[in-house]
Design an enzyme around this catalytic site. Structure first.
Site, PDB file in Angstrom:
ATOM      1  CE  LYS A 199      -3.606   2.417   2.778  1.00 33.66           C
ATOM      2  NZ  LYS A 199      -4.502   2.338   3.799  1.00 33.66           N
ATOM      3  CE  LYS A 256      -5.932   1.758  -0.585  1.00 33.92           C
ATOM      4  NZ  LYS A 256      -6.366   1.993   0.885  1.00 33.92           N
TER       5      LYS A 256
END
Ligand code: PBG
Ligand code: ZN
Length: 331
Positions: A199, A256
């Site tokens: 992330k 992400k």
């Protein structure tokens, strides 16, 4: 090839394979399919559901509309969800998960195993300062160990309430191991962990932070999440985090945001043989929505193209705010 008269276009005619719809369909290697999608859900303790700036057909649901929304999604073939709860009260420690757990129980009571329910585990919607962990005294640093303890606590509550999967999105070190140990110690070994392992510290989270009421506070000493989320220029860090989370027992790993990190998704999914999720973030969805609203793009088409790219790069599942349109847009 002696004696055979080779056509001058031999090997150069690429358009032959594109001319007829039939050959195009037969040669297409990737077909995004409804079962691969996960729909994010937001729930808050309000009387009426609210729209989210930038997102279309996504709401901050109330406990009541959460149930009707999931029923409608099931009718569209969507049965996997990622739940974000926005707690009614902010705390900086001793977090209260009752509201979230009530929603999890209500969903599982209403739909049972017809839904697969993942619940996001983080602290940024719970804290007054909006950071994903517990801060030190003067608010200048996120403390790893107390944060991990609080996250494992939250995950355990969600799992005990009936979540099929818990999804830590905080980016603290060691939280997957701590969560796995906490679940196993409580007889919850069948609950899966989807780790936001790669992330990035991204500008694509804008609409989400409004929806989840989770932006770092203006007055905070720490203005952003750079000390815990991965720098966009460091795919090596993303690989290390993902290897570590795999080793700590994550069942599903994640990249992400999606589109700006396709290279990371391709490399990491090649390197680590676990199921990979990709999170098409709120900023990515909002970008498409704005193009559509201005008449310079088509939401359905843009999403189809992005979803194809995610699968091409190695994802096996797609978390998308537009999952509930997948059946319509893909048929
Ligand atoms: C919070 C969290 C974020 C998202 C998922 N969980 C935002 C952030 O880290 O600030 C992003 C979702 C999106 O933009 O769609 N831990
Ligand atoms: Zn967070």
């Amino acid at each position: 090839m002696g004696g055979v008269d080779r056509s001058p276009d031999h090997g150069l005619n690429r358009r032959r394979g594109r001319l007829h719809r039939g050959i195009r369909e037969l040669t297409q290697r990737i077909y995004p399919a409804v079962p691969q999608f996960i729909q994010p859900l937001f729930v808050t303790d309000a009387d009426a559901r609210e729209a989210i700036p930038g997102l279309t057909d996504v709401w901050r649901d109330t406990p009541a509309t959460l149930i009707t929304q999931v029923r409608a999604d099931l009718e569209q073939g969507i049965s996997k969800f990622l739940l974000f709860d926005i707690p009614p009260d902010k705390h900086d420690q001793d977090f209260d998960h009752d509201f979230a757990c009530e929603q999890i129980r209500a969903l599982k009571q209403a739909f049972g195993d017809d839904i697969w329910l993942a619940v996001d585990v983080c602290l940024c919607s719970s804290t007054t300062h909006g950071h994903c962990g517990i801060l030190n005294e003067d608010g200048s640093a996120v403390l790893n160990e107390p944060s991990v303890r609080a996250l494992a606590d939250a995950a355990l509550s969600f799992a005990a309430a009936g979540a099929d999967c818990v999804a830590p999105s905080d980016m603290m070190d060691g939280r997957v191991a701590a969560i796995r140990a906490a679940l196993d110690a409580d007889g919850l070994e069948s609950v899966a962990i989807m780790s936001y392992s790669a992330k990035f510290h991204s500008g694509f989270y804008g609409p989400f932070r409004l929806a989840a009421d989770s932006a770092p506070a203006e007055a905070a000493a720490l203005q952003d999440r750079a000390t815990y989320q991965i720098d966009p220029a460091r795919s090596d860090d993303a690989l290390q985090c993902s290897l570590r989370d795999a080793g700590e027992g994550a069942d599903i790993l994640m990249v992400k945001p999606g589109m700006p990190y396709l290279d990371v998704l391709a490399k990491l999914s090649d390197a680590i043989p676990l199921p990979w999720a990709v999170y098409q973030t709120s900023g990515e969805a909002a970008g498409f929505n704005l193009l559509d609203q201005h008449g310079i793009g088509n939401r359905a088409r843009l999403n189809r193209e992005a979803w194809t790219a995610f699968l091409r790069a190695g994802a096996s599942m797609i978390i998308s705010y537009d999952a509930r349109h997948a059946r319509t847009w893909l048929s």
